[in-house]
Design an enzyme around this catalytic site. Structure first.
Site, PDB file in Angstrom:
ATOM      1  N   GLU A   1       4.410   4.192   5.953  1.00  0.00           N
ATOM      2  CA  GLU A   1       3.400   2.890   6.095  1.00  0.00           C
ATOM      3  C   GLU A   1       2.065   3.727   5.190  1.00  0.00           C
ATOM      4  O   GLU A   1       2.082   4.962   5.583  1.00  0.00           O
ATOM      5  CB  GLU A   1       2.634   2.895   7.362  1.00  0.00           C
ATOM      6  CG  GLU A   1       2.749   1.881   7.886  1.00  0.00           C
ATOM      7  CD  GLU A   1       2.158   0.596   6.135  1.00  0.00           C
ATOM      8  OE1 GLU A   1       1.215   0.799   5.468  1.00  0.00           O
ATOM      9  OE2 GLU A   1       1.907  -0.838   7.163  1.00  0.00           O
ATOM     10  N   ASP A   2       1.101   3.583   4.188  1.00  0.00           N
ATOM     11  CA  ASP A   2      -0.060   4.423   3.454  1.00  0.00           C
ATOM     12  C   ASP A   2      -0.849   4.353   4.863  1.00  0.00           C
ATOM     13  O   ASP A   2      -1.505   5.441   5.170  1.00  0.00           O
ATOM     14  CB  ASP A   2      -0.671   3.321   2.642  1.00  0.00           C
ATOM     15  CG  ASP A   2      -0.925   1.461   3.038  1.00  0.00           C
ATOM     16  OD1 ASP A   2      -0.514   1.380   3.891  1.00  0.00           O
ATOM     17  OD2 ASP A   2      -1.999   1.756   2.287  1.00  0.00           O
TER      18      ASP A   2
ATOM     19  N   PHE B   1     -13.798   3.478   4.213  1.00  0.00           N
ATOM     20  CA  PHE B   1     -13.516   2.803   3.552  1.00  0.00           C
ATOM     21  C   PHE B   1     -12.455   3.263   3.054  1.00  0.00           C
ATOM     22  O   PHE B   1     -13.364   3.898   1.632  1.00  0.00           O
ATOM     23  CB  PHE B   1     -13.924   1.287   2.787  1.00  0.00           C
ATOM     24  CG  PHE B   1     -13.485   0.168   2.835  1.00  0.00           C
ATOM     25  CD1 PHE B   1     -13.183  -0.682   3.898  1.00  0.00           C
ATOM     26  CD2 PHE B   1     -12.269   0.162   1.661  1.00  0.00           C
ATOM     27  CE1 PHE B   1     -12.571  -1.701   3.562  1.00  0.00           C
ATOM     28  CE2 PHE B   1     -11.443  -0.682   1.608  1.00  0.00           C
ATOM     29  CZ  PHE B   1     -11.639  -1.088   2.279  1.00  0.00           C
ATOM     30  N   VAL B   2     -11.326   3.709   2.936  1.00  0.00           N
ATOM     31  CA  VAL B   2     -11.082   4.814   1.686  1.00  0.00           C
ATOM     32  C   VAL B   2      -9.742   3.547   1.161  1.00  0.00           C
ATOM     33  O   VAL B   2      -8.936   2.660   1.376  1.00  0.00           O
ATOM     34  CB  VAL B   2      -9.542   5.537   2.595  1.00  0.00           C
ATOM     35  CG1 VAL B   2     -10.407   6.517   3.558  1.00  0.00           C
ATOM     36  CG2 VAL B   2      -8.865   4.952   4.557  1.00  0.00           C
TER      37      VAL B   2
ATOM     38  N   GLY C   1       0.671  -0.933   0.286  1.00  0.00           N
ATOM     39  CA  GLY C   1      -0.031  -0.361   0.211  1.00  0.00           C
ATOM     40  C   GLY C   1       0.783   0.990   0.352  1.00  0.00           C
ATOM     41  O   GLY C   1       0.284   2.386  -0.339  1.00  0.00           O
TER      42      GLY C   1
ATOM     43  N   ASP D   1      -3.869   1.656  11.050  1.00  0.00           N
ATOM     44  CA  ASP D   1      -5.363   1.583  11.510  1.00  0.00           C
ATOM     45  C   ASP D   1      -6.005   1.068  12.749  1.00  0.00           C
ATOM     46  O   ASP D   1      -5.513   1.446  13.907  1.00  0.00           O
ATOM     47  CB  ASP D   1      -5.689   0.455  10.817  1.00  0.00           C
ATOM     48  CG  ASP D   1      -7.734   0.532  10.097  1.00  0.00           C
ATOM     49  OD1 ASP D   1      -7.654   0.159  11.081  1.00  0.00           O
ATOM     50  OD2 ASP D   1      -7.559  -0.024   8.810  1.00  0.00           O
TER      51      ASP D   1
ATOM     52  N   LYS E   1      -5.884   6.501  11.159  1.00  0.00           N
ATOM     53  CA  LYS E   1      -7.109   6.467  11.328  1.00  0.00           C
ATOM     54  C   LYS E   1      -7.429   5.980  12.893  1.00  0.00           C
ATOM     55  O   LYS E   1      -7.643   4.552  13.765  1.00  0.00           O
ATOM     56  CB  LYS E   1      -7.551   5.577  11.186  1.00  0.00           C
ATOM     57  CG  LYS E   1      -9.319   4.730  10.046  1.00  0.00           C
ATOM     58  CD  LYS E   1      -9.476   3.401   9.739  1.00  0.00           C
ATOM     59  CE  LYS E   1      -9.966   4.018   7.833  1.00  0.00           C
ATOM     60  NZ  LYS E   1     -11.004   2.952   7.489  1.00  0.00           N
TER      61      LYS E   1
ATOM     62  N   ARG F   1      -5.626   1.057  -6.255  1.00  0.00           N
ATOM     63  CA  ARG F   1      -3.721   1.750  -6.281  1.00  0.00           C
ATOM     64  C   ARG F   1      -4.441   2.784  -6.809  1.00  0.00           C
ATOM     65  O   ARG F   1      -2.963   3.228  -5.914  1.00  0.00           O
ATOM     66  CB  ARG F   1      -3.162   0.245  -5.896  1.00  0.00           C
ATOM     67  CG  ARG F   1      -3.508  -0.966  -5.268  1.00  0.00           C
ATOM     68  CD  ARG F   1      -2.154  -1.300  -4.500  1.00  0.00           C
ATOM     69  NE  ARG F   1      -2.503  -3.018  -3.840  1.00  0.00           N
ATOM     70  CZ  ARG F   1      -1.865  -2.896  -2.413  1.00  0.00           C
ATOM     71  NH1 ARG F   1      -2.100  -2.067  -2.450  1.00  0.00           N
ATOM     72  NH2 ARG F   1      -3.017  -3.524  -2.407  1.00  0.00           N
TER      73      ARG F   1
END
Ligand code: PRP
Length: 189
Positions: free
Chosen positions: A108-109, A161-162, A53, A112, A140, A174
């Site tokens: 990191e993207d 939900f992204v 990601g 969570d 998040k 992506r």
């Protein structure tokens, strides 16, 4: 004006709304690059990108830092195409060099549940890293299960939900150039 029927526009039909625009990402990534440059000026940090990601964010970010640095890649999995983290993190591909005494910057993207980064931080410290700095494009915090925070955050996002700019749903979306919220019917909710 003629509309181009590109693959991206097909993907965009599944997007409910834009959360972070391309322009906002570009501006923020440049700011993060400058801040990271300042933090590591004169040093030689090792940027470790968490596949998959973070690949677009990492590519943009390291060019903005302008640092004399190296890159490594690690692939882990705890989602296995599900929308909730299983909590069990597995290494699928490991970094390729000795990190004893190195300053690591994990890129990191999204942060969570925190399962992935809590695992990676512990793992790299065990392998002898001198310091761990965490950079995440998105945070998040409402979903956090582990007590972990990033040193640099691009954007704090709500529990939606992204996808886009590297982030996927079932390996797709992506290549959307912004961060968008997926229509609930796409992931069956
Ligand atoms: C995503 C993301 C992070 C992780 C964050 O990876 O890239 O690595 O989940 O979630 P957590 O804080 O709940 O652990 P994913 O497993 O979806 O793989 P991908 O990067 O290949 O899309």
């Amino acid at each position: 004006m003629e509309t181009k029927n590109t693959p991206v526009s097909e993907l965009e039909q599944d997007i409910l709304k834009v959360l972070v625009t391309e322009e906002e990402i570009k501006t923020r990534v440049a700011e993060l690059g400058a801040e990271i440059h300042e933090r590591f000026a004169g040093r030689n940090p090792l940027f470790v990108m968490v596949l998959k990601g973070a690949f677009i964010f990492m590519a943009d970010l390291i060019r903005e830092t302008g640092l004399r640095s190296e890159v490594e890649f690690i692939a882990v999995s705890s989602y296995e195409n599900a929308t909730e983290s299983s909590g069990r993190v597995k290494i699928k591909y490991d970094i390729q060099q000795d990190i004893t005494g190195r300053d690591l910057v994990i890129v990191e993207d999204i942060l969570d549940s925190g399962n992935t980064l809590a695992f990676l931080k512990r793992y790299f410290l065990t392998k002898g890293a001198q310091s761990i700095t965490i950079v995440t494009l998105l945070d998040k915090p409402s979903r956090r299960e582990k007590s972990i925070q990033a040193d640099f955050v691009g954007f704090t996002v709500p529990n939606e939900f992204v996808v886009g700019y590297g982030l996927d749903y079932a390996q797709r979306y992506r290549n959307i150039p912004y961060i968008g919220v997926l229509k609930p019917e796409v992931y069956g909710s």
